[in-house]
Design a protein around this motif. Structure first.
Motif, PDB file in Angstrom:
ATOM      1  N   LEU A  38      -2.781 -13.322   1.177  1.00 52.02           N
ATOM      2  CA  LEU A  38      -1.819 -14.188   0.500  1.00 52.02           C
ATOM      3  C   LEU A  38      -2.356 -14.734  -0.816  1.00 52.02           C
ATOM      4  O   LEU A  38      -1.588 -15.217  -1.647  1.00 52.02           O
ATOM      5  N   ARG A  39      -3.689 -14.653  -1.007  1.00 49.11           N
ATOM      6  CA  ARG A  39      -4.269 -15.258  -2.206  1.00 49.11           C
ATOM      7  C   ARG A  39      -5.196 -14.319  -2.983  1.00 49.11           C
ATOM      8  O   ARG A  39      -5.585 -14.634  -4.104  1.00 49.11           O
ATOM      9  N   ASP A  40      -5.550 -13.179  -2.401  1.00 44.59           N
ATOM     10  CA  ASP A  40      -6.503 -12.271  -3.029  1.00 44.59           C
ATOM     11  C   ASP A  40      -5.884 -10.880  -3.161  1.00 44.59           C
ATOM     12  O   ASP A  40      -5.708 -10.174  -2.164  1.00 44.59           O
ATOM     13  N   GLU A  41      -5.593 -10.464  -4.370  1.00 45.44           N
ATOM     14  CA  GLU A  41      -4.898  -9.203  -4.579  1.00 45.44           C
ATOM     15  C   GLU A  41      -5.753  -7.998  -4.194  1.00 45.44           C
ATOM     16  O   GLU A  41      -5.222  -6.982  -3.730  1.00 45.44           O
ATOM     17  N   VAL A  42      -7.059  -8.079  -4.378  1.00 44.01           N
ATOM     18  CA  VAL A  42      -7.934  -6.958  -4.010  1.00 44.01           C
ATOM     19  C   VAL A  42      -7.810  -6.672  -2.513  1.00 44.01           C
ATOM     20  O   VAL A  42      -7.677  -5.516  -2.075  1.00 44.01           O
ATOM     21  N   THR A  43      -7.854  -7.729  -1.707  1.00 43.14           N
ATOM     22  CA  THR A  43      -7.718  -7.576  -0.264  1.00 43.14           C
ATOM     23  C   THR A  43      -6.341  -7.057   0.097  1.00 43.14           C
ATOM     24  O   THR A  43      -6.200  -6.122   0.904  1.00 43.14           O
ATOM     25  N   ALA A  44      -5.318  -7.654  -0.482  1.00 43.40           N
ATOM     26  CA  ALA A  44      -3.946  -7.227  -0.183  1.00 43.40           C
ATOM     27  C   ALA A  44      -3.734  -5.762  -0.517  1.00 43.40           C
ATOM     28  O   ALA A  44      -3.133  -5.005   0.257  1.00 43.40           O
TER      29      ALA A  44
ATOM     30  N   GLU B  51      -2.916  -0.220   0.862  1.00 42.18           N
ATOM     31  CA  GLU B  51      -3.179   1.183   0.509  1.00 42.18           C
ATOM     32  C   GLU B  51      -3.599   1.988   1.742  1.00 42.18           C
ATOM     33  O   GLU B  51      -3.265   3.176   1.849  1.00 42.18           O
ATOM     34  N   ALA B  52      -4.310   1.374   2.670  1.00 40.32           N
ATOM     35  CA  ALA B  52      -4.675   2.064   3.900  1.00 40.32           C
ATOM     36  C   ALA B  52      -3.433   2.379   4.729  1.00 40.32           C
ATOM     37  O   ALA B  52      -3.310   3.471   5.300  1.00 40.32           O
ATOM     38  N   VAL B  53      -2.517   1.428   4.800  1.00 43.02           N
ATOM     39  CA  VAL B  53      -1.265   1.658   5.526  1.00 43.02           C
ATOM     40  C   VAL B  53      -0.484   2.796   4.867  1.00 43.02           C
ATOM     41  O   VAL B  53       0.012   3.703   5.548  1.00 43.02           O
ATOM     42  N   LYS B  54      -0.416   2.775   3.556  1.00 40.42           N
ATOM     43  CA  LYS B  54       0.305   3.827   2.840  1.00 40.42           C
ATOM     44  C   LYS B  54      -0.343   5.186   3.047  1.00 40.42           C
ATOM     45  O   LYS B  54       0.348   6.206   3.218  1.00 40.42           O
TER      46      LYS B  54
ATOM     47  N   SER C 294       5.474 -13.806  -0.687  1.00 45.00           N
ATOM     48  CA  SER C 294       4.032 -13.929  -0.913  1.00 45.00           C
ATOM     49  C   SER C 294       3.473 -12.840  -1.818  1.00 45.00           C
ATOM     50  O   SER C 294       4.143 -11.859  -2.154  1.00 45.00           O
ATOM     51  N   LEU C 295       2.192 -13.006  -2.177  1.00 44.36           N
ATOM     52  CA  LEU C 295       1.455 -11.993  -2.923  1.00 44.36           C
ATOM     53  C   LEU C 295       1.411 -10.681  -2.151  1.00 44.36           C
ATOM     54  O   LEU C 295       1.568  -9.602  -2.725  1.00 44.36           O
ATOM     55  N   MET C 296       1.198 -10.748  -0.857  1.00 46.99           N
ATOM     56  CA  MET C 296       1.117  -9.522  -0.075  1.00 46.99           C
ATOM     57  C   MET C 296       2.446  -8.775  -0.089  1.00 46.99           C
ATOM     58  O   MET C 296       2.460  -7.535  -0.069  1.00 46.99           O
ATOM     59  N   GLU C 297       3.551  -9.495  -0.145  1.00 49.86           N
ATOM     60  CA  GLU C 297       4.846  -8.829  -0.268  1.00 49.86           C
ATOM     61  C   GLU C 297       4.945  -8.091  -1.597  1.00 49.86           C
ATOM     62  O   GLU C 297       5.362  -6.927  -1.654  1.00 49.86           O
ATOM     63  N   ARG C 298       4.542  -8.752  -2.678  1.00 46.05           N
ATOM     64  CA  ARG C 298       4.620  -8.122  -4.006  1.00 46.05           C
ATOM     65  C   ARG C 298       3.781  -6.854  -4.070  1.00 46.05           C
ATOM     66  O   ARG C 298       4.238  -5.814  -4.560  1.00 46.05           O
ATOM     67  N   VAL C 299       2.549  -6.929  -3.566  1.00 48.36           N
ATOM     68  CA  VAL C 299       1.654  -5.769  -3.601  1.00 48.36           C
ATOM     69  C   VAL C 299       2.226  -4.619  -2.784  1.00 48.36           C
ATOM     70  O   VAL C 299       2.230  -3.458  -3.215  1.00 48.36           O
ATOM     71  N   ALA C 300       2.721  -4.919  -1.598  1.00 53.54           N
ATOM     72  CA  ALA C 300       3.287  -3.872  -0.742  1.00 53.54           C
ATOM     73  C   ALA C 300       4.484  -3.204  -1.406  1.00 53.54           C
ATOM     74  O   ALA C 300       4.636  -1.976  -1.354  1.00 53.54           O
ATOM     75  N   ARG C 301       5.319  -3.986  -2.060  1.00 53.82           N
ATOM     76  CA  ARG C 301       6.492  -3.420  -2.743  1.00 53.82           C
ATOM     77  C   ARG C 301       6.050  -2.561  -3.930  1.00 53.82           C
ATOM     78  O   ARG C 301       6.637  -1.503  -4.185  1.00 53.82           O
ATOM     79  N   GLU C 302       5.032  -3.005  -4.647  1.00 53.44           N
ATOM     80  CA  GLU C 302       4.523  -2.214  -5.770  1.00 53.44           C
ATOM     81  C   GLU C 302       4.020  -0.847  -5.313  1.00 53.44           C
ATOM     82  O   GLU C 302       4.151   0.151  -6.043  1.00 53.44           O
TER      83      GLU C 302
ATOM     84  N   GLU D  98     -14.430  -1.138   2.327  1.00 56.85           N
ATOM     85  CA  GLU D  98     -14.622  -1.473   3.733  1.00 56.85           C
ATOM     86  C   GLU D  98     -13.304  -1.901   4.381  1.00 56.85           C
ATOM     87  O   GLU D  98     -12.977  -1.496   5.509  1.00 56.85           O
ATOM     88  N   LEU D  99     -12.531  -2.710   3.664  1.00 62.37           N
ATOM     89  CA  LEU D  99     -11.237  -3.157   4.182  1.00 62.37           C
ATOM     90  C   LEU D  99     -10.305  -1.977   4.412  1.00 62.37           C
ATOM     91  O   LEU D  99      -9.604  -1.909   5.430  1.00 62.37           O
ATOM     92  N   TYR D 100     -10.297  -1.054   3.464  1.00 64.04           N
ATOM     93  CA  TYR D 100      -9.467   0.142   3.571  1.00 64.04           C
ATOM     94  C   TYR D 100      -9.849   0.945   4.812  1.00 64.04           C
ATOM     95  O   TYR D 100      -9.000   1.310   5.634  1.00 64.04           O
ATOM     96  N   ALA D 101     -11.143   1.224   4.962  1.00 67.55           N
ATOM     97  CA  ALA D 101     -11.609   2.032   6.082  1.00 67.55           C
ATOM     98  C   ALA D 101     -11.386   1.330   7.419  1.00 67.55           C
ATOM     99  O   ALA D 101     -10.976   1.954   8.412  1.00 67.55           O
ATOM    100  N   ASP D 102     -11.657   0.025   7.479  1.00 71.86           N
ATOM    101  CA  ASP D 102     -11.463  -0.726   8.723  1.00 71.86           C
ATOM    102  C   ASP D 102      -9.998  -0.721   9.149  1.00 71.86           C
ATOM    103  O   ASP D 102      -9.681  -0.603  10.342  1.00 71.86           O
ATOM    104  N   THR D 103      -9.102  -0.885   8.190  1.00 67.58           N
ATOM    105  CA  THR D 103      -7.674  -0.892   8.506  1.00 67.58           C
ATOM    106  C   THR D 103      -7.232   0.464   9.018  1.00 67.58           C
ATOM    107  O   THR D 103      -6.536   0.572  10.045  1.00 67.58           O
TER     108      THR D 103
END
Length: 256
Positions: free
Chosen positions: A122-128, A133-136, A150-158, A85-90
């Protein structure tokens, strides 16, 4: 010596129908980038169209500001939503704004999540990961605004997304690097002079004093001014003037 540069962004386009929000016309002259609401937490089609036109008038870069579907809570309530849902909404929200950006003769410069969605990333990797992934999927070269360190930075870089490291001169930080909750006294900075002092320190020294003591180390590539803050235009003007007085050039990240 390399010239210091920084972007100043603000959340905008948050009016809805007959209900105004923010002072966008007064705020935009002091910005280099804006994050426009995409109709979920705030905004509507006509507001999106008019705000894109305002950004074009002022030469301000336009990014998408997706959030939870929560107009009543202004996107600041944490909602239960699965990764799909988060992916599609984004993806939906980016696409909605892109229609107005494209027909307005501009190009989409970045994506920055809003409110409770941003904080959950910032605290939930599934959400981040779902949002990133939707942006990508939409555009792997589209810059993603993330909280510095932050966590969101790490996930985005990965995921290989280009990131722009964001800091908040009008919000207090906790010693662990998180933004202080709005329920805490002193969490929102309303004094333009204090916000400007913090902005200069963030950009030139890479640190800021924490609300609960000590210092937070950070990297400032873009400074966020909250557009729904009644003092936002005064804060943005004072921040920009203070940075320029220190020899820092204010420029959209997309123009560097």
């Amino acid at each position: 010596m390399t010239e210091m540069q920084v972007d100043i962004n603000a959340d905008a386009g948050e009016s809805y129908g007959a209900w105004p929000m923010g002072r966008d016309h007064e705020l935009f002259p002091f910005l280099s980038s804006v994050n426009l609401a995409c109709g979920f937490h705030a905004g509507d089609p006509l507001t999106m169209q008019r705000t894109v036109a305002l950004a074009r008038e002022h030469g301000v870069a336009v990014g998408a500001h997706p959030g939870y579907p929560d107009r009543v809570g202004f996107g600041r309530r944490d909602l239960a939503a699965g990764a799909d849902e988060l992916y599609a909404d984004t993806l939906y929200q980016i696409g909605a704004l892109q229609a107005f950006v494209q027909t307005g003769g501009l190009r989409l410069s970045h994506v920055k999540p809003h409110g409770a969605l941003y904080l959950r990333m910032l605290r939930d990797e599934v959400t981040a990961r779902a949002v990133a992934e939707a942006v990508k999927a939409y555009d792997p070269g589209l810059p993603f605004f993330v909280l510095s360190g932050s966590l969101m930075e790490r996930v985005a870089r990965e995921l290989g997304l280009p990131v722009v490291l964001e800091v908040f001169p009008d919000r207090a930080y906790l010693s662990d690097g998180r933004l202080a909750g709005r329920d805490l006294a002193g969490s929102v900075i309303r004094d333009p002079a204090e916000a400007a002092r913090r902005a200069v320190m963030m950009v030139t020294q890479g640190r800021v004093q924490a609300l609960d003591g000590g210092w937070v180390e950070l990297q400032a590539e873009t400074l966020c001014i909250h557009g729904d803050n009644p003092e936002a235009p005064d804060i943005a003007r004072t921040v920009r003037q203070a940075l320029e007085a220190e020899g820092v050039r204010v420029r959209a990240h997309s123009q560097r």
